[in-house]
Design a protein around this motif. Structure first.
Motif, PDB file in Angstrom:
ATOM      1  N   ASP A 248      36.196  18.929  61.946  1.00  0.00           N
ATOM      2  CA  ASP A 248      34.877  19.058  62.543  1.00  0.00           C
ATOM      3  C   ASP A 248      34.892  19.243  64.057  1.00  0.00           C
ATOM      4  OD1 ASP A 248      34.026  18.653  59.935  1.00  0.00           O
ATOM      5  OD2 ASP A 248      33.543  16.546  60.259  1.00  0.00           O
ATOM      6  N   VAL A 249      35.797  18.569  64.755  1.00  0.00           N
ATOM      7  CA  VAL A 249      35.840  18.685  66.219  1.00  0.00           C
ATOM      8  C   VAL A 249      36.705  19.870  66.649  1.00  0.00           C
ATOM      9  CG1 VAL A 249      36.452  17.531  68.382  1.00  0.00           C
ATOM     10  CG2 VAL A 249      35.396  16.219  66.531  1.00  0.00           C
TER      11      VAL A 249
ATOM     12  N   ASP B 177      43.304  12.138  69.914  1.00  0.00           N
ATOM     13  CA  ASP B 177      42.677  12.140  68.596  1.00  0.00           C
ATOM     14  C   ASP B 177      42.321  10.685  68.263  1.00  0.00           C
ATOM     15  OD1 ASP B 177      44.970  10.844  67.612  1.00  0.00           O
ATOM     16  OD2 ASP B 177      45.461  12.414  66.183  1.00  0.00           O
TER      17      ASP B 177
ATOM     18  N   VAL C  99      35.108  12.805  72.785  1.00  0.00           N
ATOM     19  CA  VAL C  99      36.561  12.696  72.683  1.00  0.00           C
ATOM     20  C   VAL C  99      37.115  12.105  73.976  1.00  0.00           C
ATOM     21  CG1 VAL C  99      38.692  14.057  72.471  1.00  0.00           C
ATOM     22  CG2 VAL C  99      36.706  14.610  71.052  1.00  0.00           C
TER      23      VAL C  99
ATOM     24  N   PHE D   8      38.126  14.642  62.166  1.00  0.00           N
ATOM     25  CA  PHE D   8      38.339  15.033  63.556  1.00  0.00           C
ATOM     26  C   PHE D   8      38.913  16.455  63.646  1.00  0.00           C
ATOM     27  CE2 PHE D   8      41.112  15.446  67.260  1.00  0.00           C
ATOM     28  CZ  PHE D   8      40.230  15.149  68.290  1.00  0.00           C
TER      29      PHE D   8
ATOM     30  N   ARG E  36      37.824  22.232  64.579  1.00  0.00           N
ATOM     31  CA  ARG E  36      37.459  23.369  63.716  1.00  0.00           C
ATOM     32  C   ARG E  36      38.654  24.005  63.017  1.00  0.00           C
ATOM     33  NH1 ARG E  36      32.755  22.999  62.162  1.00  0.00           N
ATOM     34  NH2 ARG E  36      32.579  25.218  61.838  1.00  0.00           N
TER      35      ARG E  36
ATOM     36  N   TRP F 133      36.008  24.774  75.415  1.00  0.00           N
ATOM     37  CA  TRP F 133      36.703  23.668  74.760  1.00  0.00           C
ATOM     38  C   TRP F 133      36.481  22.355  75.515  1.00  0.00           C
ATOM     39  CZ3 TRP F 133      38.059  22.807  70.131  1.00  0.00           C
ATOM     40  CH2 TRP F 133      38.452  23.842  69.295  1.00  0.00           C
TER      41      TRP F 133
ATOM     42  N   ARG G  61      33.052  21.203  74.630  1.00  0.00           N
ATOM     43  CA  ARG G  61      32.968  20.779  73.232  1.00  0.00           C
ATOM     44  C   ARG G  61      33.558  19.379  73.040  1.00  0.00           C
ATOM     45  NH1 ARG G  61      32.031  22.532  68.307  1.00  0.00           N
ATOM     46  NH2 ARG G  61      33.219  21.656  66.568  1.00  0.00           N
ATOM     47  N   LEU G  62      34.742  19.163  73.610  1.00  0.00           N
ATOM     48  CA  LEU G  62      35.397  17.862  73.456  1.00  0.00           C
ATOM     49  C   LEU G  62      34.620  16.759  74.172  1.00  0.00           C
ATOM     50  CD1 LEU G  62      39.112  18.960  73.882  1.00  0.00           C
ATOM     51  CD2 LEU G  62      37.913  18.419  71.748  1.00  0.00           C
ATOM     52  N   THR G  63      34.150  17.045  75.369  1.00  0.00           N
ATOM     53  CA  THR G  63      33.370  16.067  76.132  1.00  0.00           C
ATOM     54  C   THR G  63      32.091  15.704  75.381  1.00  0.00           C
ATOM     55  OG1 THR G  63      34.270  16.892  78.215  1.00  0.00           O
ATOM     56  CG2 THR G  63      32.228  15.615  78.340  1.00  0.00           C
ATOM     57  N   ASN G  64      31.388  16.721  74.873  1.00  0.00           N
ATOM     58  CA  ASN G  64      30.141  16.480  74.145  1.00  0.00           C
ATOM     59  C   ASN G  64      30.364  15.745  72.837  1.00  0.00           C
ATOM     60  OD1 ASN G  64      28.655  17.712  76.171  1.00  0.00           O
ATOM     61  ND2 ASN G  64      28.694  19.711  75.183  1.00  0.00           N
ATOM     62  N   ALA G  65      31.556  15.866  72.251  1.00  0.00           N
ATOM     63  CA  ALA G  65      31.881  15.170  71.007  1.00  0.00           C
ATOM     64  C   ALA G  65      32.347  13.737  71.266  1.00  0.00           C
ATOM     65  CB  ALA G  65      32.962  15.940  70.242  1.00  0.00           C
TER      66      ALA G  65
END
Length: 144
Positions: A33-34, A127, A108, A30, A36, A99, A102-106
């Motif tokens: 990769d999420v 997390d 999270v 996490f 970075r 950000w 990115r978090l929404t698409n992952a």
């Protein structure tokens, strides 16, 4: 203020922050990769990440650091923690939307957003261990 308080050397910054997790591989993936973050050290018990601004995020396997570590160079006292804790990472105002995406698409888990009186914004998320993490732009505190 007492004389002892005025004679104390100034703290130069926060160097390490620790989180305790149930699954090291899942947590390390996490943060790597999420979010970075670059790993500085990876073991079964601890993964240390470069958290920017000379800060290090220490991710410990829960229960694996409770006893003192005694070695030829000294002692690191045992420590551990339980339950969801909170910490914030500093980001630029310009990167806030990226950000969020990115978090929404992952996938999270998002917990909330806040617009602060001084102009900063915060994005709260979880997390994999349920810790409440925050991405904060300048304007949250007087020095940031």
């Amino acid at each position: 203020m007492s004389a002892a308080a005025t004679d104390a050397p100034r703290i130069e910054g926060l160097l390490e922050t620790a989180l305790y997790v149930a699954d090291m591989a899942r947590a390390a993936a996490f943060f790597r990769d999420v979010l970075r973050l670059d790993p500085l050290l990876e073991t079964d018990r601890l993964t240390a990440f470069d958290a920017g601004r000379q800060g290090v995020l220490l991710v410990f396997l829960g229960g694996a650091s409770q006893t003192d570590m005694v070695g030829e160079r000294g002692i690191v006292p045992g420590h551990d923690g339980q339950g969801p804790v909170h910490m914030a990472f500093a980001i630029t105002a310009a990167s806030y939307a990226a950000w969020h995406d990115r978090l929404t698409n992952a996938g999270v888990t998002m917990r909330g957003e806040m617009a602060w009186p001084a102009g900063g914004r915060s994005l709260y998320f979880e997390d994999p261990d349920g810790h409440v993490l925050e991405l904060a732009t300048p304007g949250l505190w007087r020095t940031y």
